[in-house]
Scaffold this active site. Structure first.
Site, PDB file in Angstrom:
ATOM      1  N   GLU A  91       0.828  -1.208   0.000  1.00 47.59           N
ATOM      2  CA  GLU A  91       0.000   0.000   0.000  1.00 47.59           C
ATOM      3  C   GLU A  91       0.860   1.254   0.000  1.00 47.59           C
ATOM      4  O   GLU A  91       1.947   1.284   0.578  1.00 47.59           O
ATOM      5  CB  GLU A  91      -0.872   0.058   1.261  1.00 47.59           C
ATOM      6  CG  GLU A  91      -1.994  -0.925   1.299  1.00 47.59           C
ATOM      7  CD  GLU A  91      -2.806  -0.779   2.592  1.00 47.59           C
ATOM      8  OE1 GLU A  91      -2.628   0.232   3.297  1.00 47.59           O
ATOM      9  OE2 GLU A  91      -3.594  -1.677   2.881  1.00 47.59           O
ATOM     10  N   CYS A 340      -3.643   1.595   8.256  1.00 45.40           N
ATOM     11  CA  CYS A 340      -2.465   1.107   7.535  1.00 45.40           C
ATOM     12  C   CYS A 340      -2.558  -0.410   7.363  1.00 45.40           C
ATOM     13  O   CYS A 340      -2.739  -1.149   8.331  1.00 45.40           O
ATOM     14  CB  CYS A 340      -1.202   1.484   8.304  1.00 45.40           C
ATOM     15  SG  CYS A 340       0.315   0.952   7.499  1.00 45.40           S
TER      16      CYS A 340
END
EC number: 2.1.1.192
Length: 361
Positions: A91, A340
């Site tokens: 990511e 996250c």
């Protein structure tokens, strides 16, 4: 598997072109094409010979990442899911701040730190990212703006994505050198922040590097008992050892340290913990800054919930009254997979479900 051309520092690029029988200035030309003109193929480097372009194609790729998913938030935050050449997923997050465009990069596939509140560690570390794979994240985010004709430039970097940056120390340092280089992206070192969960020996090493990159420490608790219960790394690097390294860093660099503190309801967010934190910071108060972070709930860690605003404010007020510099962090991307590692883990979960469905229709 060919490496990314972004893996090469400028000096290494100069050495490479000399080995190919070319003049040293060709390295400057290649870097200009990569970082100023931001081309996506070697064929676009029109002032290079066909022979040199063939050698570049034979040994390197420009972009090692494949864009899988892009999520855009109403507040301008953009979350990217990239696929690496080996099929692994990472990511990257773009945040539109008042001071410019900030990109949060990932440094590892998975994470072994094992924080009990974090979705990044749901999948254990598979491997480190190399320098080129970290740089490529920024280049693809910049491409996102270039393709839209928006004259905006990535100006700030936070190394706070999936993984522990100091567990991938050499690649991360090389990444800093590449993006800081005046001939490349020329992102100022003071516009770069690296966050560690507390690898004390690496904090000392980082102090000795003499770089101007900002340091943040994921603290999240003011005592060993609590910190060990939510961050297993504290068993290896307890607060005493961690703060000895932090004090060494401050003495060596005279630079401020940011402490990240995620607010977990009735776990670490009481006034009692705030007072403990002020005591912990008393010797370095002038060069410390506390960032209170609202928690983004993760379904796999449903034992935790977000602290109510009144508890966050009480914690904040306690710190301020004791003279501790602090802020409640502005939230970004709350209407998308904000935590996250959340986009990655949710995507992998869906991919597994599709695979099972295909086998058992």
């Amino acid at each position: 598997m060919k490496p990314s051309i972004h893996s090469l520092a400028h000096q290494t690029m100069q050495e490479w072109v000399l080995e190919q029988g070319e003049k040293k200035f060709r390295a400057d030309q290649i870097w200009e094409w990569l970082y100023r003109k931001r081309v996506q193929s070697f064929e676009e480097m029109t002032n290079l010979s066909k022979d040199l372009i063939a050698k570049l194609n034979d040994q390197f790729v420009v972009n090692p990442l494949k864009q899988r998913i892009v999520q855009e938030s109403a507040d301008g935050t953009v979350k990217y899911l990239f696929e690496l050449p080996d099929g692994m997923l990472i990511e990257t997050v773009l945040m539109c701040q008042h001071y410019g465009l900030s990109v949060c990069v990932t440094t590892q596939v998975g994470c072994n730190i094992g924080c009990t509140f974090c979705s990044s560690g749901l999948i254990k570390k598979q491997r480190d990212l190399n320098n080129g794979e970290i740089v490529a994240q920024i280049m693809l985010v910049q491409k996102y703006f270039d393709e839209r004709g928006q004259d905006e430039r990535v100006s700030h970097i936070v190394v706070m994505g999936i993984g522990e940056p100091f567990d991938n120390y050499n690649n991360v340092l090389n990444f800093f050198r590449t993006i800081n280089d005046d001939k490349g992206m020329a992102i100022g070192a003071r516009h770069i922040t690296v966050s560690t969960s507390g690898l004390a020996h690496k904090i000392r090493d980082f102090a000795d590097e003499g770089v101007q990159v900002n340091l943040a420490v994921s603290l999240h608790a003011p005592n060993n008992e609590l910190r060990s219960s939510i961050m297993k790394i504290n068993r290896a690097f307890p607060i005493e050892k961690l703060f000895a390294a932090i004090e060494y860093y401050i003495e060596t660099t005279n630079r401020r340290v940011t402490f990240e503190y995620i607010m977990l309801n009735e776990v670490n967010d009481g006034v009692e913990q705030a007072l403990e934190l002020t005591e912990l910071l008393k010797n370095i108060k002038k060069l410390s800054y506390v960032n209170l972070i609202p928690y983004n709930p993760v379904s796999e860690h449903d034992q935790y919930s977000r602290s109510p605003k009144e508890r966050v404010l009480a914690f904040y007020d306690t710190l301020k009254k004791k003279g501790v510099n602090c802020v409640v962090r502005q939230e970004h991307g709350t209407d998308i997979d904000a935590a996250c590692g959340q986009l990655r883990s949710n995507t992998m979960k869906r991919d597994r479900q599709k695979a099972v469905a295909a086998v058992n229709p």
